[in-house]
Design a protein around this motif. Structure first.
Motif, PDB file in Angstrom:
ATOM      1  N   ARG A 116       7.015  11.496   9.957  1.00  0.00           N
ATOM      2  CA  ARG A 116       7.993  12.032  10.913  1.00  0.00           C
ATOM      3  C   ARG A 116       7.483  13.285  11.599  1.00  0.00           C
ATOM      4  N   GLU A 117       6.880  14.169  10.803  1.00  0.00           N
ATOM      5  CA  GLU A 117       6.504  15.475  11.363  1.00  0.00           C
ATOM      6  C   GLU A 117       5.211  15.417  12.154  1.00  0.00           C
ATOM      7  N   ALA A 118       4.222  14.729  11.605  1.00  0.00           N
ATOM      8  CA  ALA A 118       2.900  14.732  12.259  1.00  0.00           C
ATOM      9  C   ALA A 118       2.621  13.443  13.019  1.00  0.00           C
ATOM     10  N   GLY A 119       3.335  12.359  12.679  1.00  0.00           N
ATOM     11  CA  GLY A 119       3.096  11.077  13.346  1.00  0.00           C
ATOM     12  C   GLY A 119       1.990  10.263  12.686  1.00  0.00           C
ATOM     13  N   ILE A 120       1.356  10.860  11.655  1.00  0.00           N
ATOM     14  CA  ILE A 120       0.305  10.124  10.933  1.00  0.00           C
ATOM     15  C   ILE A 120       0.376  10.487   9.453  1.00  0.00           C
ATOM     16  N   ALA A 121       0.199   9.492   8.577  1.00  0.00           N
ATOM     17  CA  ALA A 121       0.222   9.760   7.133  1.00  0.00           C
ATOM     18  C   ALA A 121      -0.759   8.832   6.435  1.00  0.00           C
ATOM     19  N   GLU A 122      -1.674   9.407   5.686  1.00  0.00           N
ATOM     20  CA  GLU A 122      -2.591   8.579   4.886  1.00  0.00           C
ATOM     21  C   GLU A 122      -1.900   8.198   3.586  1.00  0.00           C
ATOM     22  N   LEU A 123      -2.204   6.998   3.094  1.00  0.00           N
ATOM     23  CA  LEU A 123      -1.516   6.482   1.904  1.00  0.00           C
ATOM     24  C   LEU A 123      -2.461   6.265   0.729  1.00  0.00           C
ATOM     25  N   GLY A 124      -3.700   6.757   0.836  1.00  0.00           N
ATOM     26  CA  GLY A 124      -4.656   6.553  -0.259  1.00  0.00           C
ATOM     27  C   GLY A 124      -5.092   5.100  -0.317  1.00  0.00           C
ATOM     28  N   GLN A 125      -5.296   4.594  -1.539  1.00  0.00           N
ATOM     29  CA  GLN A 125      -5.736   3.202  -1.716  1.00  0.00           C
ATOM     30  C   GLN A 125      -4.687   2.459  -2.527  1.00  0.00           C
ATOM     31  N   PRO A 126      -3.678   1.927  -1.871  1.00  0.00           N
ATOM     32  CA  PRO A 126      -2.543   1.372  -2.609  1.00  0.00           C
ATOM     33  C   PRO A 126      -2.713  -0.065  -3.108  1.00  0.00           C
ATOM     34  N   TYR A 127      -3.907  -0.670  -2.973  1.00  0.00           N
ATOM     35  CA  TYR A 127      -4.029  -2.098  -3.288  1.00  0.00           C
ATOM     36  C   TYR A 127      -4.967  -2.392  -4.451  1.00  0.00           C
ATOM     37  N   ASP A 128      -4.713  -3.565  -5.070  1.00  0.00           N
ATOM     38  CA  ASP A 128      -5.675  -4.116  -6.025  1.00  0.00           C
ATOM     39  C   ASP A 128      -6.937  -4.474  -5.249  1.00  0.00           C
ATOM     40  N   GLN A 129      -8.064  -4.326  -5.888  1.00  0.00           N
ATOM     41  CA  GLN A 129      -9.320  -4.687  -5.248  1.00  0.00           C
ATOM     42  C   GLN A 129      -9.308  -6.161  -4.835  1.00  0.00           C
ATOM     43  N   SER A 130      -8.632  -7.015  -5.648  1.00  0.00           N
ATOM     44  CA  SER A 130      -8.648  -8.464  -5.350  1.00  0.00           C
ATOM     45  C   SER A 130      -7.937  -8.772  -4.032  1.00  0.00           C
ATOM     46  N   THR A 131      -6.881  -8.023  -3.706  1.00  0.00           N
ATOM     47  CA  THR A 131      -6.171  -8.258  -2.438  1.00  0.00           C
ATOM     48  C   THR A 131      -7.123  -8.059  -1.271  1.00  0.00           C
ATOM     49  N   ILE A 132      -7.842  -6.934  -1.313  1.00  0.00           N
ATOM     50  CA  ILE A 132      -8.738  -6.607  -0.200  1.00  0.00           C
ATOM     51  C   ILE A 132      -9.927  -7.562  -0.149  1.00  0.00           C
ATOM     52  N   SER A 133     -10.514  -7.868  -1.318  1.00  0.00           N
ATOM     53  CA  SER A 133     -11.716  -8.718  -1.273  1.00  0.00           C
ATOM     54  C   SER A 133     -11.363 -10.138  -0.850  1.00  0.00           C
ATOM     55  N   GLU A 134     -10.178 -10.608  -1.195  1.00  0.00           N
ATOM     56  CA  GLU A 134      -9.764 -11.951  -0.773  1.00  0.00           C
ATOM     57  C   GLU A 134      -9.630 -12.020   0.763  1.00  0.00           C
ATOM     58  N   ILE A 135      -8.972 -10.998   1.324  1.00  0.00           N
ATOM     59  CA  ILE A 135      -8.792 -10.982   2.782  1.00  0.00           C
ATOM     60  C   ILE A 135     -10.147 -10.854   3.477  1.00  0.00           C
ATOM     61  N   LYS A 136     -10.930  -9.944   2.947  1.00  0.00           N
ATOM     62  CA  LYS A 136     -12.226  -9.657   3.556  1.00  0.00           C
ATOM     63  C   LYS A 136     -13.147 -10.885   3.542  1.00  0.00           C
ATOM     64  N   SER A 137     -13.140 -11.659   2.458  1.00  0.00           N
ATOM     65  CA  SER A 137     -14.081 -12.773   2.418  1.00  0.00           C
ATOM     66  C   SER A 137     -13.661 -13.875   3.391  1.00  0.00           C
ATOM     67  N   ARG A 138     -12.361 -14.090   3.555  1.00  0.00           N
ATOM     68  CA  ARG A 138     -11.921 -15.074   4.560  1.00  0.00           C
ATOM     69  C   ARG A 138     -12.206 -14.561   5.983  1.00  0.00           C
ATOM     70  N   PHE A 139     -11.995 -13.263   6.177  1.00  0.00           N
ATOM     71  CA  PHE A 139     -12.283 -12.660   7.483  1.00  0.00           C
ATOM     72  C   PHE A 139     -13.759 -12.854   7.838  1.00  0.00           C
ATOM     73  N   ASP A 140     -14.628 -12.586   6.867  1.00  0.00           N
ATOM     74  CA  ASP A 140     -16.074 -12.764   7.094  1.00  0.00           C
ATOM     75  C   ASP A 140     -16.402 -14.201   7.499  1.00  0.00           C
ATOM     76  N   GLU A 141     -15.670 -15.156   6.876  1.00  0.00           N
ATOM     77  CA  GLU A 141     -15.954 -16.570   7.169  1.00  0.00           C
ATOM     78  C   GLU A 141     -15.560 -16.942   8.595  1.00  0.00           C
ATOM     79  N   ILE A 142     -14.399 -16.464   9.039  1.00  0.00           N
ATOM     80  CA  ILE A 142     -13.910 -17.008  10.314  1.00  0.00           C
ATOM     81  C   ILE A 142     -14.123 -16.100  11.517  1.00  0.00           C
ATOM     82  N   ILE A 143     -14.473 -14.824  11.285  1.00  0.00           N
ATOM     83  CA  ILE A 143     -14.631 -13.957  12.447  1.00  0.00           C
ATOM     84  C   ILE A 143     -15.826 -14.440  13.272  1.00  0.00           C
ATOM     85  N   GLY A 144     -15.630 -14.595  14.542  1.00  0.00           N
ATOM     86  CA  GLY A 144     -16.694 -15.134  15.381  1.00  0.00           C
ATOM     87  C   GLY A 144     -16.474 -16.594  15.699  1.00  0.00           C
ATOM     88  N   GLU A 145     -15.684 -17.303  14.878  1.00  0.00           N
ATOM     89  CA  GLU A 145     -15.378 -18.698  15.220  1.00  0.00           C
ATOM     90  C   GLU A 145     -14.591 -18.699  16.516  1.00  0.00           C
TER      91      GLU A 145
END
Ligand code: AKG
Ligand code: FE2
Length: 314
Positions: A73-102
């Motif tokens: 509210r005050e600054a318009g930007i807020a960092e949230l640290g690293q709120p996820y399990d590593q598996s959530t990010i690696s799952e998304i990332k590996s599919r992204f790597d596969e299809i980006i550019g298709e």
């Protein structure tokens, strides 16, 4: 004699009609004077009305305003640290790597016939099928921060992922490639973006840059994106602080990109940056656990530029 307030209550659309017939410049000018935002009066008005409408038609809930919500509210930007399990990010990332550019999925951004950015968005692919783990990116903690910010519930209206590569300095000088000139987004002010890195991002990977709401307001007076927004231009000279969002893969931040000047950083030669972005809007009801199955709800072309249409769209 009716007071202005009574006239507006009798005919609320008069304000919107008024805002729409003004020249764009006056619209921006009044947005600054009335709302203290560096966006058009009509964007701030529709943004505030959209939040009010969502607040009124739902119960407000009792969410405590956490420090992240207050910072947003005050600054318009807020960092949230690293709120996820590593598996959530690696799952998304590996599919992204596969299809980006298709070709069937990917949009590109570039200059002079060279592409420097490759992206996919929720209008062109089935999120539930291709990226089911994105459901876990919208955590209950993030929903709570947004509830504190809006004073009501929220919902995703669009999901994007993209990869930015290095852009040579002479190209950066002559034309904008991938939102790398300082700007505020032209959408109504009720939209907030969640940025989640899919790769480790430091200074060399083109981090997301932003300045506070207050600094944005003072800098955007008589401001032109193509003239003043070039990296190292007016913002660097005038902002009290330039915030660079860096962190390992899985780091997250929220920003109201409609009230805050921001830009994409340029990755150093040989480097790139992968990002997942969820665009949120206020909502009159809690988000269902299975929101990702309801493709229509988050497949908007982009948040609306037109305040009046925005109010009737979602
Ligand atoms: O890629 C970035 O870091 C910034 C993109 C941007 O301008 C936006 O998402 O509104
Ligand atoms: Fe932007």
């Amino acid at each position: 004699m009716l007071s202005t307030a009574q006239k507006v209550v009798n005919d609320p659309m008069s304000v919107v009609r008024f805002a729409r017939t003004m020249t764009k410049r006056a619209d921006y000018r009044l947005g600054r004077d009335v709302f203290g935002h560096s966006n058009k009066l009509s964007s701030s008005l529709a943004g505030n009305l959209a939040i009010k409408r969502a607040q009124l038609s739902g119960s407000n809930g009792q969410s405590s305003i956490q420090s992240e919500a207050r910072r947003l509210r005050e600054a318009g930007i807020a960092e949230l640290g690293q709120p996820y399990d590593q598996s959530t990010i690696s799952e998304i990332k590996s599919r992204f790597d596969e299809i980006i550019g298709e070709k069937s999925y990917t949009y590109t951004r570039g200059a002079n016939g060279t592409d420097y950015s490759f992206g996919i968005d929720s209008t062109t692919f089935d999120l539930a099928e291709e990226f089911p783990a994105v459901a876990n990116v919208v955590t209950s903690d993030i929903l709570e921060v947004l509830h504190g910010y809006y004073g009501t519930w929220t919902k995703p209206i669009r999901v994007n992922m993209w990869r930015n590569h290095h852009v040579p300095p002479e190209v950066v000088e002559s034309s904008e490639v991938f939102s790398n000139y300082w700007h505020t987004d032209p959408h109504t002010t009720d939209h907030v973006k969640l940025f989640v890195y899919l790769t480790d991002v430091d200074e060399n990977n083109g981090p997301f840059h932003a300045v506070s709401t207050a600094d944005s307001l003072s800098i955007t007076n008589d401001y032109k994106r193509s003239r003043d927004g070039v990296p190292n231009g007016r913002v660097r000279a005038e902002a009290r602080e330039i915030h660079k969002f860096t962190g390992p893969a899985g780091s997250a931040a929220l920003c109201n990109t409609n009230t805050n000047l921001h830009r994409a950083g340029i990755p150093a030669e040989g480097n790139h940056r992968d990002l997942l972005q969820v665009v949120f809007a206020p909502s009159s009801e809690p988000l269902g656990d299975d929101w990702i199955e309801d493709r229509e709800s988050y497949a908007f072309e982009g948040s609306d530029h037109d305040g009046l249409r925005r109010l009737f769209r979602y």
